[in-house]
Design a protein around this motif. Structure first.
Motif, PDB file in Angstrom:
ATOM      1  N   GLU A 168     -15.904   5.058  52.180  1.00 52.51           N
ATOM      2  CA  GLU A 168     -14.513   5.184  51.545  1.00 52.51           C
ATOM      3  C   GLU A 168     -14.652   5.056  50.287  1.00 52.51           C
ATOM      4  N   LYS A 169     -15.422   4.711  49.793  1.00 51.23           N
ATOM      5  CA  LYS A 169     -15.023   4.846  48.220  1.00 51.23           C
ATOM      6  C   LYS A 169     -15.931   7.400  47.699  1.00 51.23           C
ATOM      7  N   GLN A 170     -16.910   6.898  48.929  1.00 51.04           N
ATOM      8  CA  GLN A 170     -16.999   8.955  48.785  1.00 51.04           C
ATOM      9  C   GLN A 170     -16.030   9.415  49.759  1.00 51.04           C
ATOM     10  N   MET A 171     -15.074   9.329  49.930  1.00 48.26           N
ATOM     11  CA  MET A 171     -14.074   9.705  50.532  1.00 48.26           C
ATOM     12  C   MET A 171     -12.673   9.847  49.628  1.00 48.26           C
ATOM     13  N   ARG A 172     -12.405   8.709  49.045  1.00 49.13           N
ATOM     14  CA  ARG A 172     -11.573   8.560  47.825  1.00 49.13           C
ATOM     15  C   ARG A 172     -12.605  10.002  46.521  1.00 49.13           C
ATOM     16  N   GLU A 173     -13.270   9.509  47.008  1.00 50.15           N
ATOM     17  CA  GLU A 173     -13.564  10.758  45.613  1.00 50.15           C
ATOM     18  C   GLU A 173     -13.484  12.331  46.236  1.00 50.15           C
ATOM     19  N   GLU A 174     -13.610  12.340  47.266  1.00 49.27           N
ATOM     20  CA  GLU A 174     -13.348  13.430  47.482  1.00 49.27           C
ATOM     21  C   GLU A 174     -12.310  14.053  47.710  1.00 49.27           C
ATOM     22  N   ALA A 175     -11.213  13.006  48.475  1.00 54.23           N
ATOM     23  CA  ALA A 175      -9.958  13.189  48.115  1.00 54.23           C
ATOM     24  C   ALA A 175      -8.946  13.499  46.462  1.00 54.23           C
ATOM     25  N   GLU A 176      -9.985  12.502  45.454  1.00 53.82           N
ATOM     26  CA  GLU A 176      -9.817  13.186  43.776  1.00 53.82           C
ATOM     27  C   GLU A 176      -9.769  14.453  43.541  1.00 53.82           C
ATOM     28  N   ARG A 177     -11.552  14.929  44.595  1.00 56.27           N
ATOM     29  CA  ARG A 177     -11.307  15.707  43.440  1.00 56.27           C
ATOM     30  C   ARG A 177     -11.403  16.878  44.488  1.00 56.27           C
ATOM     31  N   THR A 178     -10.371  16.730  45.119  1.00 57.28           N
ATOM     32  CA  THR A 178      -9.587  17.697  45.975  1.00 57.28           C
ATOM     33  C   THR A 178      -8.283  17.750  45.972  1.00 57.28           C
ATOM     34  N   ARG A 179      -7.826  16.661  45.408  1.00 56.19           N
ATOM     35  CA  ARG A 179      -6.476  16.629  44.797  1.00 56.19           C
ATOM     36  C   ARG A 179      -5.896  17.216  43.163  1.00 56.19           C
ATOM     37  N   ASP A 180      -7.647  17.155  42.725  1.00 52.03           N
ATOM     38  CA  ASP A 180      -7.787  17.981  41.287  1.00 52.03           C
ATOM     39  C   ASP A 180      -7.999  19.184  41.334  1.00 52.03           C
ATOM     40  N   GLU A 181      -8.979  19.955  42.117  1.00 53.28           N
ATOM     41  CA  GLU A 181      -8.625  20.956  42.506  1.00 53.28           C
ATOM     42  C   GLU A 181      -7.386  21.615  42.612  1.00 53.28           C
ATOM     43  N   LEU A 182      -6.558  20.763  43.516  1.00 54.31           N
ATOM     44  CA  LEU A 182      -4.980  21.923  43.945  1.00 54.31           C
ATOM     45  C   LEU A 182      -4.248  21.593  42.582  1.00 54.31           C
ATOM     46  N   GLU A 183      -4.577  20.302  41.895  1.00 51.13           N
ATOM     47  CA  GLU A 183      -3.988  20.518  40.631  1.00 51.13           C
ATOM     48  C   GLU A 183      -4.043  21.978  39.310  1.00 51.13           C
ATOM     49  N   ARG A 184      -5.063  22.187  39.622  1.00 56.96           N
ATOM     50  CA  ARG A 184      -6.005  23.006  38.676  1.00 56.96           C
ATOM     51  C   ARG A 184      -5.233  24.434  39.044  1.00 56.96           C
ATOM     52  N   ARG A 185      -5.406  24.501  40.249  1.00 60.97           N
ATOM     53  CA  ARG A 185      -5.251  25.732  41.313  1.00 60.97           C
ATOM     54  C   ARG A 185      -4.218  25.910  40.868  1.00 60.97           C
ATOM     55  N   LEU A 186      -3.224  24.448  41.281  1.00 67.44           N
ATOM     56  CA  LEU A 186      -1.608  24.966  41.324  1.00 67.44           C
ATOM     57  C   LEU A 186      -1.215  25.363  39.381  1.00 67.44           C
ATOM     58  N   LEU A 187      -1.723  24.775  38.959  1.00 70.50           N
ATOM     59  CA  LEU A 187      -1.933  24.638  37.270  1.00 70.50           C
ATOM     60  C   LEU A 187      -2.058  26.790  36.808  1.00 70.50           C
ATOM     61  N   GLN A 188      -3.029  26.106  37.251  1.00 69.85           N
ATOM     62  CA  GLN A 188      -3.623  27.813  37.197  1.00 69.85           C
ATOM     63  C   GLN A 188      -2.232  29.505  37.517  1.00 69.85           C
ATOM     64  N   MET A 189      -1.773  28.774  38.484  1.00 75.80           N
ATOM     65  CA  MET A 189      -0.921  29.808  39.935  1.00 75.80           C
ATOM     66  C   MET A 189       0.602  29.457  38.752  1.00 75.80           C
ATOM     67  N   LYS A 190       0.612  28.102  37.996  1.00 80.13           N
ATOM     68  CA  LYS A 190       2.196  28.391  36.826  1.00 80.13           C
ATOM     69  C   LYS A 190       1.486  29.524  35.437  1.00 80.13           C
ATOM     70  N   GLU A 191       0.540  29.619  35.415  1.00 81.98           N
ATOM     71  CA  GLU A 191       0.621  30.101  34.492  1.00 81.98           C
ATOM     72  C   GLU A 191       0.220  31.874  34.716  1.00 81.98           C
ATOM     73  N   GLU A 192      -0.129  32.097  35.794  1.00 82.11           N
ATOM     74  CA  GLU A 192      -0.171  33.206  36.105  1.00 82.11           C
ATOM     75  C   GLU A 192       0.986  33.684  36.547  1.00 82.11           C
ATOM     76  N   ALA A 193       2.645  33.052  36.860  1.00 82.46           N
ATOM     77  CA  ALA A 193       3.478  33.249  37.248  1.00 82.46           C
ATOM     78  C   ALA A 193       4.391  33.062  35.573  1.00 82.46           C
ATOM     79  N   THR A 194       4.173  32.205  34.488  1.00 82.37           N
ATOM     80  CA  THR A 194       4.174  32.611  33.876  1.00 82.37           C
ATOM     81  C   THR A 194       4.122  34.074  32.192  1.00 82.37           C
ATOM     82  N   MET A 195       2.201  34.460  32.671  1.00 84.07           N
ATOM     83  CA  MET A 195       2.317  35.579  32.053  1.00 84.07           C
ATOM     84  C   MET A 195       2.943  36.847  33.171  1.00 84.07           C
ATOM     85  N   ALA A 196       3.790  36.563  34.268  1.00 84.30           N
ATOM     86  CA  ALA A 196       3.482  37.417  35.108  1.00 84.30           C
ATOM     87  C   ALA A 196       5.403  37.875  34.213  1.00 84.30           C
ATOM     88  N   ASN A 197       5.944  36.997  34.214  1.00 85.05           N
ATOM     89  CA  ASN A 197       7.373  36.682  34.008  1.00 85.05           C
ATOM     90  C   ASN A 197       7.357  37.465  32.399  1.00 85.05           C
TER      91      ASN A 197
END
Length: 548
Positions: free
Chosen positions: A300-329
């Motif tokens: 369970e701890k391993q799965m929780r850590e993997e879920a947290e890593r996935t969440r962090d990766e998604l948040e990072r990608r979302l932030l990156q896409m927000k930055e790309e959208a800002t730069m495009a604007n």
């Protein structure tokens, strides 16, 4: 362990003001004993409050095999640890560091660099003072070496770390030995050591290596009269050993230790009673259940850590896409501003071209008027020709300038068209970013994650702990496998101990070595002479039991 450690104690008749008697019930693997003790029969201080220390009287030969219950193991671990820190049991410096790392694992759990930062062991008592004083090392240096081993114990539960501690401690020369001052028939002062393996005779200056040992299965009789003890070996060719102790009370204690250790020695070499077998089976089941629970928690701890890593990766990608959208604007805004500037400049250039064309037309009209109104005289004709020539040159220049301005206007129109095309592409890219998914395609997650702590469904609705014979056989095979793996790790452990010993040897203060340190080093150089190899291996058959 068989008949050795008190796992439950009950007290009665302990008055707060005048304690007189107390009753102790000791429940062991083989028997339940209850006896009354007069408090005043012991060296109890008269001032209050009175503190009682209940310690194990008999030590196991094999802690892993005999300490069945976890609470028994924990209490015995605390007792042995205190005896090592109080230097009642001699422990080499390198082994002290290893034992300290297991003690830290048992107390703090797995090593976490973000939590267990430098100095977290500053207030802990982990090493004997003798070891600390023997080397020119700061507390930070000791902590660094303890932490290095502590980090390698990751994944061990508290009971596993305590058992590893005891398995190392039980191999120390002074482990489980009770020493008594005696004199032989010649009046020579000696030490009598009583432990789980037999009786040992020591030189008062050397408590590590016995001069002679009597295993329990090679002793025919032990008796005492007044202050004289007699040890009769089973082999009649060996001389009887006699010695005197100081007090009758000490004689009784020696005899009690001999009876108890001999009884346990014989019981260990017999088949376990039904009650002991049941206790061991329950302990194995409990150990297996805890192991499965730890594995489930680890998953369970391993799965929780993997879920947290996935969440962090998604948040990072979302932030990156927000930055790309800002730069495009921003790029779109810059493109729009550039297009507006180019359009304004093109309009100005076009107006200037029209103005120049108008001036050129006016100049042409002026030239025609001058020609029509030229005077007929030669001077007037010459002047007129000169003015006409100048007007023609000026008209030519203005025509060239008008043509250049027209070309520049065409170029500006082309630039404006390109700017508008770039604006269209920027808008199209912004639209693509806005419609793009906010996370990359991933493997499907078994169940949706709650906003706070993820949860995961394991296969099956519940875990069954129905241990059958096949399960117990499989568990026994796993235990044997663990023993084999432990023996394989022993070589690696010894190499680590030797490496640490070599590393800190240069920092040793030779003048601070105690007599036990010197004796231990001499024994190591000779190949490790101790009570364990002084005693012959006991024979299971063909020996008569001791008669006490």
């Amino acid at each position: 362990m068989a008949g050795a450690i008190a796992s439950r104690m009950s007290f009665s008749s302990l008055k707060r003001k005048q304690p007189k008697t107390f009753t102790v019930r000791i429940v062991t693997m083989d028997a339940e004993m209850e006896f009354n003790c007069e408090v005043l029969d012991h060296d109890v201080p008269k001032e209050e409050p009175v503190t009682f220390h209940f310690l194990a009287k008999f030590y196991p030969e094999n802690a892993e095999e005999e300490l069945v219950q976890e609470i028994t193991q924990h209490l015995f671990f605390l007792q042995v640890k205190k005896q090592i820190l109080d230097e009642k049991i001699y422990c080499p410096p390198e082994a002290s560091v290893l034992l300290a790392s297991y003690a830290v694992q048992a107390k703090y759990g797995d090593y976490d660099p973000s939590v267990h930062k430098r100095g977290f062991l500053a207030q802990e008592e982990l090493l004997p003072k003798r070891v600390i004083n023997l080397y020119q090392m700061t507390p930070e240096m000791w902590e660094e070496r303890i932490t290095a081993w502590y980090a390698e114990h990751r994944g061990r539960a508290r009971d596993e770390a305590e058992m590893e501690y005891l398995k190392i401690a039980q191999d120390l020369e002074m482990y489980g030995v009770n020493y008594f001052a005696i004199r032989n028939k010649k009046g020579t002062e000696l030490l009598l050591g009583v432990d789980a393996l037999g009786l040992h005779i020591y030189d008062p200056e050397n408590r590590l290596t016995p001069k002679i040992s009597f295993p329990w299965n090679e002793i025919r009789n032990i008796s005492y009269s007044d202050k004289e003890f007699t040890i009769k070996p089973l082999d009649k060719k060996i001389d009887v050993f006699k010695f005197n102790s100081s007090k009758l009370r000490v004689n009784k204690l020696i005899l009690q230790l001999c009876i108890g250790n001999h009884d346990l020695f014989m019981r260990r070499r017999k088949a376990d009673s039904l009650e002991v077998q049941q206790m061991k089976a329950q302990a194995r089941e409990e150990k297996a259940r805890k192991q499965m629970e730890r594995q489930r928690l680890a998953r369970e701890k391993q799965m929780r850590e993997e879920a947290e890593r996935t969440r962090d990766e998604l948040e990072r990608r979302l932030l990156q896409m927000k930055e790309e959208a800002t730069m495009a604007n921003e790029a779109l805004m810059r493109s729009e501003e550039t297009a507006d500037l180019l359009a304004e400049k093109a309009q100005i250039t076009e107006e200037e071209a029209k103005l120049l064309a108008q001036k050129a037309a006016e100049a042409e009209q002026e030239m025609q008027r001058i020609k029509a109104t030229a005077i007929r005289t030669e001077e007037e004709k010459r002047l007129m020709e000169q003015k006409v020539l100048e007007a023609e040159v000026l008209a030519l220049k203005m025509a060239e300038e008008s043509e250049r301005r027209a070309k520049e206007a065409d170029q500006l129109k082309q630039d404006l068209q390109e700017a508008r095309e770039a604006e269209r592409r920027a808008k199209q890219k912004l639209l693509e970013i806005a419609t793009k998914p906010t996370y990359p395609p991933m493997n499907p997650i078994p169940a949706p994650l709650p906003p706070d702590i993820p949860s995961f469904n394991l296969i099956g609705d519940s875990l069954s702990f129905d241990f059958k014979d096949t399960d117990m056989k499989r568990l026994s095979m796993e235990i044997e496998k663990e023993k084999v793996e432990y023996m394989e790790k022993s070589k690696h452990l010894q190499e680590q101990l030797n490496e640490l010993k070599t590393e800190i040897e240069a920092l040793k203060l030779k003048e601070r070595e105690t007599a036990l340190d010197i004796l231990h080093n001499e024994n190591s150089d000779r190949g490790g002479s101790s009570k364990h190899n002084t005693i012959k291996k006991p024979q299971a058959q063909g020996r008569r039991p001791i008669c006490i």
